[in-house]
Write a protein that holds these residues in place. Structure first.
Motif, PDB file in Angstrom:
ATOM      1  N   TYR A  29       0.854  -1.197   0.000  1.00 24.84           N
ATOM      2  CA  TYR A  29       0.000   0.000   0.000  1.00 24.84           C
ATOM      3  C   TYR A  29       0.885   1.241   0.000  1.00 24.84           C
ATOM      4  CZ  TYR A  29      -3.480   3.425   1.542  1.00 24.84           C
ATOM      5  OH  TYR A  29      -4.293   4.528   1.645  1.00 24.84           O
ATOM      6  N   ALA A  30       1.823   1.295   0.946  1.00 21.81           N
ATOM      7  CA  ALA A  30       2.734   2.437   1.027  1.00 21.81           C
ATOM      8  C   ALA A  30       3.562   2.535  -0.246  1.00 21.81           C
ATOM      9  CB  ALA A  30       3.637   2.309   2.248  1.00 21.81           C
ATOM     10  N   TYR A  85      10.551   1.757   5.236  1.00 25.17           N
ATOM     11  CA  TYR A  85       9.376   1.800   6.112  1.00 25.17           C
ATOM     12  C   TYR A  85       9.827   2.290   7.483  1.00 25.17           C
ATOM     13  CZ  TYR A  85       7.417  -0.901   2.319  1.00 25.17           C
ATOM     14  OH  TYR A  85       7.001  -1.307   1.079  1.00 25.17           O
ATOM     15  N   ILE A  89       1.708   1.161   9.615  1.00 19.64           N
ATOM     16  CA  ILE A  89       0.439   1.777   9.230  1.00 19.64           C
ATOM     17  C   ILE A  89      -0.671   0.798   9.568  1.00 19.64           C
ATOM     18  CG2 ILE A  89      -0.914   2.749   7.340  1.00 19.64           C
ATOM     19  CD1 ILE A  89       1.746   3.163   5.822  1.00 19.64           C
ATOM     20  N   MET A 101      -3.497   9.562   4.839  1.00 17.52           N
ATOM     21  CA  MET A 101      -2.072   9.604   4.516  1.00 17.52           C
ATOM     22  C   MET A 101      -1.872  10.432   3.251  1.00 17.52           C
ATOM     23  SD  MET A 101      -0.976   7.515   6.888  1.00 17.52           S
ATOM     24  CE  MET A 101       0.621   6.881   6.515  1.00 17.52           C
ATOM     25  N   ALA A 161       1.044  11.027   0.216  1.00 16.71           N
ATOM     26  CA  ALA A 161       2.292  10.677  -0.453  1.00 16.71           C
ATOM     27  C   ALA A 161       2.697  11.896  -1.267  1.00 16.71           C
ATOM     28  CB  ALA A 161       2.124   9.456  -1.339  1.00 16.71           C
ATOM     29  N   LEU A 171       5.673   9.458   2.691  1.00 15.24           N
ATOM     30  CA  LEU A 171       4.303   9.120   3.080  1.00 15.24           C
ATOM     31  C   LEU A 171       4.117   9.557   4.522  1.00 15.24           C
ATOM     32  CD1 LEU A 171       1.656   7.746   2.157  1.00 15.24           C
ATOM     33  CD2 LEU A 171       2.544   5.632   3.157  1.00 15.24           C
ATOM     34  N   HIS A 225       5.821   7.798   7.725  1.00 14.70           N
ATOM     35  CA  HIS A 225       5.587   6.353   7.788  1.00 14.70           C
ATOM     36  C   HIS A 225       6.454   5.589   6.798  1.00 14.70           C
ATOM     37  CE1 HIS A 225       2.101   6.143  10.544  1.00 14.70           C
ATOM     38  NE2 HIS A 225       2.014   7.417  10.200  1.00 14.70           N
ATOM     39  N   ALA A 226       6.759   6.195   5.653  1.00 15.57           N
ATOM     40  CA  ALA A 226       7.595   5.536   4.645  1.00 15.57           C
ATOM     41  C   ALA A 226       8.163   6.603   3.719  1.00 15.57           C
ATOM     42  CB  ALA A 226       6.783   4.512   3.851  1.00 15.57           C
TER      43      ALA A 226
END
Length: 149
Positions: free
Chosen positions: A66-67, A98, A102, A109, A111, A129, A137-138
């Motif tokens: 997802y990320a 990462y 999450i 979120m 990006a 992200l 988060h990433a």
């Protein structure tokens, strides 16, 4: 025919993406993972999404894909904003780090992608992200191939 071509044939990359946003059109991956292209600028792109159960992995967290998908989209579309109507791109490689797990409790979120450099054949982009509180988060770095249509 691609969604971008359907929505903005003959337009520059940034004009194509603005037309896509204005039309409310989303590609299948954005529908499946429930995220949207929210903003574009010269060399920048922002995607937003709220992770939910649809993106969970078997261990009870949002899947890393997802990320990675949001970050790849942000990097790619940031590069897309800098292309002419006669150019397109594809991701050659992406490296994702990462930083924080999450979950469906993480909330919305963003990006945020930007072009680091772009040449005739290759582009380099980065993305982050972040959640609504600004927590990272990433992050990702990406190399993209620029091609003529």
């Amino acid at each position: 025919m691609s969604l971008v071509d359907e929505t903005g044939a003959g337009l520059s990359g940034i004009e194509q993406l603005r037309a896509l946003i204005a039309a409310g059109r989303r590609p299948g991956i954005a529908i499946a993972l429930d995220f949207n292209l929210a903003e574009v600028g010269d060399g920048t792109a922002v995607f937003v999404g709220t992770p939910g159960q649809h993106a969970y992995n078997p261990i009870g967290m949002i899947h890393g894909g997802y990320a990675a998908t949001l970050l790849d989209s942000a990097c790619g579309c940031a590069v897309h904003t800098r292309l002419s109507a006669q150019q397109l791109y594809t991701t050659l490689e992406i490296k994702v780090a990462y930083h924080k797990a999450i979950t469906d409790q993480s909330g919305p979120m963003r990006a945020e992608g930007h072009v680091v450099s772009i040449g005739r054949r290759a582009a380099f982009a980065e993305a982050r992200l972040i959640d609504a509180s600004g927590r990272l988060h990433a992050s990702a770095t990406s190399t993209l191939l620029v091609m003529e249509r």
